[in-house]
Design an enzyme around this catalytic site. Sequence first.
Site, PDB file in Angstrom:
ATOM      1  N   SER A  68      -8.696   5.538  29.759  1.00 39.06           N
ATOM      2  CA  SER A  68      -7.761   6.039  28.750  1.00 39.06           C
ATOM      3  C   SER A  68      -6.529   6.634  29.401  1.00 39.06           C
ATOM      4  O   SER A  68      -6.598   7.221  30.492  1.00 39.06           O
ATOM      5  CB  SER A  68      -8.455   7.095  27.895  1.00 39.06           C
ATOM      6  OG  SER A  68      -7.526   7.782  27.081  1.00 39.06           O
ATOM      7  N   TYR A  76     -12.883  14.514  26.498  1.00 38.46           N
ATOM      8  CA  TYR A  76     -12.807  13.054  26.390  1.00 38.46           C
ATOM      9  C   TYR A  76     -12.120  12.478  27.621  1.00 38.46           C
ATOM     10  O   TYR A  76     -12.629  11.548  28.261  1.00 38.46           O
ATOM     11  CB  TYR A  76     -12.046  12.658  25.125  1.00 38.46           C
ATOM     12  CG  TYR A  76     -11.703  11.190  25.069  1.00 38.46           C
ATOM     13  CD1 TYR A  76     -12.702  10.229  24.907  1.00 38.46           C
ATOM     14  CD2 TYR A  76     -10.382  10.754  25.190  1.00 38.46           C
ATOM     15  CE1 TYR A  76     -12.388   8.872  24.878  1.00 38.46           C
ATOM     16  CE2 TYR A  76     -10.066   9.402  25.144  1.00 38.46           C
ATOM     17  CZ  TYR A  76     -11.074   8.469  24.992  1.00 38.46           C
ATOM     18  OH  TYR A  76     -10.765   7.132  24.963  1.00 38.46           O
TER      19      TYR A  76
END
Length: 353
Positions: A142, A167
């Site tokens: 990501s 995350y």
Amino acid sequence: MKVLVTGAAGFIGYHLTERLLKDGHEVVGLDSLNDYYPVELKHDRLRQLGIAIGHEHNGDLLQSSHYTSFQFIQMKLEDREPLQQLFAQFAFDAVVNLAAQAGVRYSITHPYNYIDANIVGFMNILECCRHHNIGHLVYASSSSVYGLNESIPFRPDQPADHPVSLYAASKKANEMMAHVYSHLYKIPTTGLRFFTVYGPWGRPDMALSLFTKAIVENKPIDVFNHGNMERDFTYVGDIVEGVVRVLQHPAKPNPDWDAAHPESDSSSAPYRIYNIGNNAPVKLTEYIEAIENKLGKKAIKNMLPLQPGDVPRTFADVQSLMNDVGYKPTTPVSEGVGHFIDWYLRYYQVHLS
């Protein structure tokens, strides 16, 4: 190739699975079908692929009615033994691991979900790849790993050591875990740092869905950081094209890698990290304007400060991906947003007045 796609009922996973099948590959799709967002959307994506699923099918291998080369199984990556059995049964050539607990803000309130799915689950994938001679593991990282890094554009050869959400930390951990397995067991691994993917069948918790729904319903939209945000919005079709190209080019050791001056995106092991983005940041206000123009309606804006875990700007340097696999995004935001809204109005049966 015979490919395992995890997260196959998810947004990117669905589009990738469809593309691989149309390209003639044999695909096994895996998804936990968790309720992070309404499961019916995941079921409907699977129906597009010829899979009709209910609660009674959990753990069963289902055959697609649309594609003879597609089967699907509901399973968690945390379920170690069933996952090992699946790998033993199919002898996959490659794995694309897109299954993960997504969402930056959700990780603030549900941290353990990210450890279970993104750390334990990824560990199980690596072990399966190790023991079943997988030729290439491609996995989702990501853009959020860049965290506090303000060196724009983000380059994958630069350090990304200061994430600001769990995350992001879980995705950075995936990259480091993959390197260990590439180094110790010579497994080719390629991590793809996705940059704000959008398009038809997108997640309802993402900005494009939230904004479209609110504007259609004449409700205010939350605009964080008072609109002073930029994102490298990337159309899902461009993302899928990049994943397919990467899949066909297993990572190799970098012969020029210098341990005394190590770059972060390659190694003496068969390991690569790429950014995969549009390479053209768009202001959040311009993104909203594209939605307004397509809908023919103005948004009611609720201006708010920057949220914890968010970063004000993302910008992908994709030069290495262009050099290695010829990746070049082609979809402008106005066109991509238009495709999404056309789908949204059909899927949710919305009739604009």
